[in-house]
Design a protein around this motif. Structure first.
Motif, short mmCIF file in Angstrom:
data_model
loop_
_atom_site.label_atom_id
_atom_site.label_comp_id
_atom_site.label_asym_id
_atom_site.label_seq_id
_atom_site.Cartn_x
_atom_site.Cartn_y
_atom_site.Cartn_z
N ILE A 92 0.62 -1.19 0.16
CA ILE A 92 0.18 0.05 -0.15
C ILE A 92 0.76 1.22 -0.07
O ILE A 92 1.41 1.47 0.96
CB ILE A 92 -0.92 0.01 1.27
N PRO A 95 0.19 6.49 1.62
CA PRO A 95 -0.97 6.59 2.25
C PRO A 95 -0.79 7.77 2.98
O PRO A 95 0.24 8.70 2.75
CB PRO A 95 -1.00 5.42 3.48
N ASN A 96 -1.81 8.26 3.74
CA ASN A 96 -1.55 9.53 4.38
C ASN A 96 -0.33 9.37 5.62
O ASN A 96 -0.84 8.82 6.66
CB ASN A 96 -2.91 9.99 5.26
N TRP A 99 -0.71 6.11 7.95
CA TRP A 99 -1.97 5.80 8.23
C TRP A 99 -2.78 5.22 7.05
O TRP A 99 -3.07 5.92 6.33
CB TRP A 99 -2.78 7.08 9.07
N VAL A 100 -3.25 3.98 7.21
CA VAL A 100 -4.24 3.49 6.21
C VAL A 100 -5.55 3.27 7.12
O VAL A 100 -5.61 2.42 7.77
CB VAL A 100 -3.62 2.07 5.82
N PHE A 103 -8.67 0.27 3.68
CA PHE A 103 -8.15 -0.49 2.51
C PHE A 103 -9.15 -1.60 2.20
O PHE A 103 -9.19 -2.56 2.72
CB PHE A 103 -6.78 -0.74 2.41
N TYR A 121 6.40 -1.09 7.87
CA TYR A 121 6.33 0.21 7.23
C TYR A 121 7.79 0.49 7.07
O TYR A 121 8.41 0.26 7.74
CB TYR A 121 5.44 1.13 8.13
N THR A 148 -6.81 -2.30 7.87
CA THR A 148 -6.32 -0.91 8.52
C THR A 148 -4.96 -1.10 9.15
O THR A 148 -4.65 -2.30 9.53
CB THR A 148 -7.40 -0.20 9.58
N ASP A 150 -1.54 1.15 11.22
CA ASP A 150 -1.11 2.72 11.74
C ASP A 150 0.06 2.45 12.85
O ASP A 150 -0.13 1.41 13.35
CB ASP A 150 -2.57 3.52 12.29
N THR A 164 5.40 2.88 2.51
CA THR A 164 4.71 1.90 1.88
C THR A 164 4.66 0.97 3.02
O THR A 164 5.52 0.69 3.63
CB THR A 164 5.58 1.35 0.76
#
Length: 201
Positions: A92, A95-96, A99-100, A103, A121, A148, A150, A164
Motif C-alpha cells: 500500500i 497513504p496519509n 495511516w491506512v 483499504f 512500514y 487498517t 497505523d 509503503t
C-alpha cells in the motif's frame, strides 16, 4: 470375489466388465482393481486402507466437500488453479503518512476468511516521547474484507516522504473452516479470566 461384489456385477449386468487387471462398472478398460465410470453413492461410509506417501514431483490433489454436498478436487500443485489457501501481499503505497484507515481488498467476506498475518512500514517515524506500537488488522465492511494499519501517536519523520505498508494476508475458503462467532468475555475489572467452556474439546 466377495458376495457384495458379485451382487454389484449382477445388478449392472452388461455394464460391468471383469478382466484380469480389474473390474469395471460402466467401462471396458478399468484402470484399477475396481473402476466405476459414472456417479457413485455410498451410504454407510468408505474406508481407505493405505495412503501412499506423496513424492516431491507428484501432483498434490485434495478433495473437499462443499456446502452443496458436492466433492471438489483441488490440484494445489497447479500455480494457476484453486488452492486450499492463498497468500497475498499488499504493498500500500503513499497513504496519509503512516495511516491506512480503510483499504478494501474486495475479497468476498461471505465465501472467504482473510487474516492479516504480518505488516511492515518502510519509513522512519517521529515518535517523540511516546512509545508507538504498530497495529494492523482485517475487518468486514459492506460484505468485503478491509485492512487498517497505523502507528498511533506517530507520523513520518519527514512528512514529504512517500511510505509503503507491506501487509501479508492469508485467504482461505470458509468451506475449510468453522466459524464460531463472537464470545463476550466480562472481566469485571480484573486482569485475569477464563473461558466458561473450551471452543473445541
Amino acid at each position: 470375489m466377495t458376495t457384495k461384489l458379485l451382487a454389484i456385477l449382477m445388478l449392472f449386468g452388461g455394464s460391468a466388465f471383469c478382466q484380469t487387471e480389474g473390474v469395471g462398472i460402466g467401462t471396458t478398460q478399468p484402470r484399477a482393481k475396481l473402476e466405476v465410470a459414472g456417479d457413485t453413492r455410498i451410504t454407510t461410509g468408505l474406508e481407505i486402507a493405505v495412503i501412499e506417501h506423496l513424492e516431491d514431483d507428484e501432483t498434490s490433489t485434495f478433495l473437499i466437500q462443499e456446502q452443496t454436498n458436492k466433492i471438489k478436487a483441488l490440484d494445489v500443485s497447479n500455480p494457476t488453479g484453486a488452492a486450499l489457501g492463498y497468500i497475498q501481499v499488499y504493498e500500500i503505497y503513499n497513504p496519509n503518512e503512516d495511516w491506512v484507515l480503510d483499504f478494501d481488498t474486495q475479497v468476498n467476506a461471505t465465501d472467504f476468511v482473510l487474516n492479516a498475518i504480518s505488516a511492515s512500514y518502510d519509513r522512519e517515524l517521529d515518535i517523540g516521547s511516546n512509545a508507538s506500537i504498530p497495529y494492523y488488522s482485517a475487518f468486514i465492511k459492506n460484505g468485503t474484507w478491509h485492512i487498517t494499519a497505523d502507528f498511533p501517536e506517530a507520523n513520518n519523520r519527514y512528512p514529504s516522504e512517500l511510505g509503503t505498508w507491506t501487509i501479508t494476508c492469508l485467504i482461505y475458503s470458509k468451506d475449510l473452516s468453522k466459524q464460531f462467532g463472537r464470545i463476550e468475555i466480562p472481566m469485571n475489572n480484573s486482569s485475569t479470566g477464563a473461558a466458561t467452556n473450551p471452543i473445541v474439546d
